[in-house]
Design a protein around this motif. Structure first.
Motif, PDB file in Angstrom:
ATOM      1  N   GLN A  24      -7.600  -3.774   0.708  1.00 18.06           N
ATOM      2  CA  GLN A  24      -6.943  -2.523   1.155  1.00 18.06           C
ATOM      3  C   GLN A  24      -5.536  -2.890   0.233  1.00 18.06           C
TER       4      GLN A  24
ATOM      5  N   PRO B   3       0.913  -1.080   0.159  1.00 23.40           N
ATOM      6  CA  PRO B   3      -0.103   0.161  -0.137  1.00 23.40           C
ATOM      7  C   PRO B   3       0.859   1.159   0.062  1.00 23.40           C
TER       8      PRO B   3
ATOM      9  N   ALA C  66      -9.145   2.718  -1.588  1.00 29.85           N
ATOM     10  CA  ALA C  66      -8.265   1.686  -1.529  1.00 29.85           C
ATOM     11  C   ALA C  66      -8.139   0.733  -2.522  1.00 29.85           C
ATOM     12  N   ASP C  67      -9.162   0.722  -3.428  1.00 27.95           N
ATOM     13  CA  ASP C  67      -9.123  -0.431  -4.431  1.00 27.95           C
ATOM     14  C   ASP C  67     -10.112  -0.041  -5.849  1.00 27.95           C
TER      15      ASP C  67
ATOM     16  N   HIS D 157      -4.405   0.042  -2.083  1.00 33.70           N
ATOM     17  CA  HIS D 157      -3.430   1.345  -2.268  1.00 33.70           C
ATOM     18  C   HIS D 157      -3.372   1.997  -0.983  1.00 33.70           C
ATOM     19  N   CYS D 158      -4.291   1.798   0.109  1.00 36.65           N
ATOM     20  CA  CYS D 158      -4.008   2.216   1.278  1.00 36.65           C
ATOM     21  C   CYS D 158      -4.605   1.206   2.290  1.00 36.65           C
ATOM     22  N   GLU D 159      -3.980   1.076   3.714  1.00 40.37           N
ATOM     23  CA  GLU D 159      -4.312   0.150   4.450  1.00 40.37           C
ATOM     24  C   GLU D 159      -4.667   0.746   5.749  1.00 40.37           C
TER      25      GLU D 159
ATOM     26  N   LEU E  17     -11.541   6.110   2.941  1.00 41.85           N
ATOM     27  CA  LEU E  17     -10.276   5.196   2.853  1.00 41.85           C
ATOM     28  C   LEU E  17     -10.649   3.999   1.922  1.00 41.85           C
ATOM     29  N   ARG E  18     -11.820   3.432   2.232  1.00 42.08           N
ATOM     30  CA  ARG E  18     -12.099   2.194   1.412  1.00 42.08           C
ATOM     31  C   ARG E  18     -12.544   2.365   0.137  1.00 42.08           C
TER      32      ARG E  18
END
Length: 338
Positions: A55, A19, A47-48, A57-59, A43-44
């Motif tokens: 998760q 990520p 993230a994809d 691109h970001c976690e 974020l969710r």
């Protein structure tokens, strides 16, 4: 009978790609669900691809001092995913702290959470306070020399508790080096967009806003001119109310206030009468007394301090005007169960 089409294939996950940005989310006891949920859902979406919620691109992980669940102010419990002993703080890009139901409650947690926060700061992890979480960071000595943005309702209380820390008023969020703060509520979505944009780019940061029924992210200096009971007020009235909130203790007169919004006092009074059946002066006085009432129920600060917060000369005069408005003394209200 016609058969439904099969769902589109889910793209194979790229397990080799790490990520680009990682978050630790630390909700305090009795945290508010709105900023927590808004921040997490932003974020969710980013993230994809599409809406697969992986998760990539970001976690993120929900952090707690101990395993189990933490209960929000609405009674909904959230599972703790990791505890400090299970992670390396330096592996994360941000530690985001979501404040509790009251500023007093958040401030009291400074000792319990201070060690964790100081360790994160020592390892170079930026600390993000949402809503009144800044009270806890300040109590732990982690906001000295930094600016902070917080909810307008808590500004006077924060000034009283931490007079050496500068509050930036009328801002949704504030970036000040390794300290980031947010006023809370839906502004947590705006903050999430800005954080994601710095790591994933603007296009991916904006992804999913339409699904969240958010028209567009607001800049940190966006001014909230209409809140609560004045939600339908016009532009001049809304701006005047925003100024009133930020100047509860000021000696600014209505004539000067009207000039700040580009009107004469007579024009401003006419607009307030049309909207609230009150003069601008009476509306401001009611706002001040409602602030004192809220503070009496949510803090243990002295009457002298509360009088100073709304620009009154002393505690005895505060008691007089408070009793006249609410039919009881401040002490009587404070002793009542609530």
């Amino acid at each position: 009978m016609s058969s439904s089409l099969p769902p589109p294939p889910v793209p194979a996950s790229n397990t080799a790609a790490a990520p680009e940005v990682r978050f630790l989310l630390l909700p305090l006891p009795e945290f508010s669900l709105l900023p927590f949920g808004g921040f997490l859902d932003k974020l969710r979406f980013s993230a994809d691809e599409a809406d697969y919620s992986r998760q990539r691109h970001c976690e993120w992980r929900v952090l707690g001092l101990s395993a189990g669940h933490i209960v929000s102010s609405s009674g909904v419990a959230t599972a703790i995913q990791v505890t400090p002993g299970q992670i390396r703080l330096a592996d994360y890009d941000y530690l985001v702290v979501f404040g509790g139901r009251t500023a007093r409650g958040s401030q009291a947690l400074g000792e319990a959470y201070g060690g964790l926060l100081r360790e994160a700061a020592a390892q170079g992890v930026p600390l993000v306070s949402v809503d009144n979480a800044c009270f806890m960071l300040a109590a732990a000595g982690l906001l000295n020399g930094y600016r902070v943005a917080l909810h307008w309702r808590h500004v006077q209380e924060f000034h009283a508790a931490f007079p050496h820390i500068r509050v930036v008023e009328e801002q949704l969020y504030c970036f000040d080096g390794p300290r980031i703060s947010c006023a809370g509520g839906s502004a947590a979505i705006d903050l999430a967009v800005e954080l994601l944009a710095r790591h994933l780019g603007r296009i991916r940061a904006l992804k999913g806003l339409a699904d969240m029924l958010v028209d567009a992210p607001r800049a940190q200096g966006h001014q909230l001119s209409s809140l609560d009971e004045d939600a339908h007020a016009g532009r001049h009235v809304g701006r005047a109310i925003a100024l009133m909130r930020s100047r509860l203790a000021d000696k600014t007169g209505i004539t000067e206030l009207a000039a700040l919004v580009g009107l004469s006092r007579r024009q401003l009074d006419r607009l307030f009468h049309a909207e609230f059946s009150l003069s601008a002066h009476d509306y401001w006085q009611e706002m001040r007394l409602q602030h004192v009432r809220w503070r009496l129920l949510n803090s243990d600060h002295s009457l002298a301090l509360l009088a100073d917060e709304i620009g009154l000369q002393d505690a005895s005069y505060l008691c007089k005007v408070f009793r006249k408005r609410f039919g009881q003394s401040p002490d009587t209200l404070r002793r009542q169960p609530h």
